[in-house]
Design an enzyme around this catalytic site. Structure first.
Site, PDB file in Angstrom:
ATOM      1  CG  ASP A  12      -1.809   1.160   1.363  1.00 53.47           C
ATOM      2  OD1 ASP A  12      -1.594   2.165   0.647  1.00 53.47           O
ATOM      3  OD2 ASP A  12      -2.736   1.097   2.181  1.00 53.47           O
ATOM      4  CB  VAL A  35      -3.385   6.198  -6.012  1.00 57.15           C
ATOM      5  CG1 VAL A  35      -2.142   6.739  -5.315  1.00 57.15           C
ATOM      6  CG2 VAL A  35      -3.179   4.741  -6.385  1.00 57.15           C
ATOM      7  CG  ASP A  36      -5.878  12.370  -5.943  1.00 60.69           C
ATOM      8  OD1 ASP A  36      -5.193  12.815  -5.002  1.00 60.69           O
ATOM      9  OD2 ASP A  36      -6.470  13.098  -6.760  1.00 60.69           O
ATOM     10  CB  SER A 119      -2.077   6.645 -16.609  1.00 57.74           C
ATOM     11  OG  SER A 119      -2.058   8.049 -16.572  1.00 57.74           O
ATOM     12  N   GLY A 121      -5.226   2.862 -13.809  1.00 55.17           N
ATOM     13  CA  GLY A 121      -6.505   2.575 -13.164  1.00 55.17           C
ATOM     14  C   GLY A 121      -7.672   3.168 -13.928  1.00 55.17           C
ATOM     15  CE1 TYR A 123      -8.190  10.033 -13.737  1.00 57.42           C
ATOM     16  CE2 TYR A 123      -6.409  11.193 -14.819  1.00 57.42           C
ATOM     17  CZ  TYR A 123      -7.451  11.175 -13.921  1.00 57.42           C
ATOM     18  OH  TYR A 123      -7.766  12.305 -13.200  1.00 57.42           O
TER      19      TYR A 123
END
Length: 376
Positions: A12, A35-36, A119, A121, A123
């Site tokens: 993680d 993640v963000d 990118s 995921g 996106y």
């Protein structure tokens, strides 16, 4: 101690104890999903407050904030590109995300940084291509910079290799194990070889066995390793004692060429073989240890200590960097007290690449990670 400047790991990213983690952020830098969102939640509200002062970020660019409640000191925010089929500059923008983040790490004199697979995921960037871009960009950067870099994969589904490559390696593994009643056949063959050398000496003089002193079990680190490797080392030691204890006044005489050949193979240390191979390949030390994905510090021990005994991973990495054929790779590992074995899936994967003439340690490690084997 970490010896590999670049590693792919399962973890993680919010738990990574590094100088900085990279946030795959949205253009506002005010948090989002994936993640963000996880990073903002773990860092606490102070991260969002600082992000408000940055006034957003362009795609492919990067900005840095403190880590707040995270175990890292810093968070580098980079805005990932959305996949639109690959014809809208996505590759260049994705590479820029990695380069700009790494450049910030160097600017702030950081020693370690952890990336997610940017990118890949929501996106929509194809996972296989996203992985290739990440690895290629990071490895190019590390040629000129000293930095510990982690590519952090949260779950196996986030990671994808070429289907054809995985199928080809799987077929290779099945073929290698097909009909193999004894998975230690390679070690047995090695043992038979050195035992044959010992037997040939006894045939020349059957009284030689009486001249061999007791085997120093407690004094050799190899003897502490159970199984066939210990037996191999014992026979090699016995042969060495016979050569040293020859009585020139007896009728016993060993072929001098055979003695010279055996001794040269047995006596050359791991360090000496590595340095000899570097010279033969016309490489510099930095070219070698960077190609092996090794830090300078463990390599300096090889250069300065003739009797240095490396870890198994270090020995393998250097053998790959030196592009040794399988027989010489086995010889190098033997000097480190180990061997490639068909009993280990990871060893067979290494053998697959060596037989194919592919000495890209980054690609090998990607496959080892995919098959859940230890990296080298």
């Amino acid at each position: 101690m970490k010896t590999m400047p670049f590693q792919i790991i399962r973890n993680d990213i919010t738990k990574m104890k590094v100088d900085a983690i990279v946030n795959a952020a949205c253009p506002t830098l005010l948090g989002g999903g994936g993640v963000d969102g996880a990073i903002h939640q773990a860092a606490g509200p102070e991260l969002l407050a600082e992000c408000r002062t940055l006034h957003g970020c362009q795609t492919g660019e990067a900005k840095i904030t403190k880590g707040y409640l995270l175990p890292c000191k810093w968070v580098i925010h980079t805005v990932e590109p959305v996949w639109h089929g690959g014809s809208h500059g996505e590759r260049e923008l994705l590479a820029s995300c990695y380069r700009k983040s790494l450049a910030l790490a160097v600017e702030y004199r950081l020693e370690s940084i952890a990336f997610p697979l940017i990118s890949s995921g929501a996106y929509g960037y194809p996972k296989e291509e996203a992985l290739e871009m990440a690895v290629d960009t990071i490895r190019a950067f590390l040629k000129d910079h000293n930095l510990d870099v982690y590519l952090v994969i949260f779950q196996k589904s986030d990671y994808q290799l070429s289907k054809g490559l995985v199928e080809d390696i799987s077929a290779f593994l099945k073929e290698a194990w097909k009909g193999k009643g004894d998975p230690h056949a390679r070690e047995e063959e090695h043992l038979d070889s050195v035992a044959g050398e010992l037997e040939s000496l006894y045939i020349e003089d059957p009284y030689l066995a009486d001249s061999i002193p007791p085997y120093p079990y407690e004094e050799s680190r190899h003897l502490k390793k159970p199984g066939i490797q210990g037996r191999i080392k014992r026979v090699e030691w016995q042969i060495k004692q016979l050569y040293h204890s020859r009585d020139p006044f007896t009728n016993f005489c060993v072929d001098s060429k055979r003695e010279e050949q055996f001794f040269s193979e047995l006596e050359e240390s791991f360090s000496h073989m590595v340095l000899r191979k570097i010279d033969e390949k016309g490489m510099t030390d930095p070219e070698c240890y960077k190609k092996a994905n090794l830090d300078r510090k463990p390599f300096s021990k090889i250069r300065s200590h003739e009797d240095y005994q490396p870890s198994r991973a270090t020995a393998l990495a250097l053998g790959i960097a030196l592009e040794l054929p399988l027989s010489e790779l086995q010889e190098l590992l033997g000097k480190a007290g180990d061997t490639l074995s068909h009993a280990r899936k990871g060893d067979l994967i290494v053998e697959y690449f060596v037989k194919k003439g592919i000495y890209d340690i980054y690609q090998i490690n990607q496959v080892l990670f995919d098959f859940e084997e230890p990296l080298i």
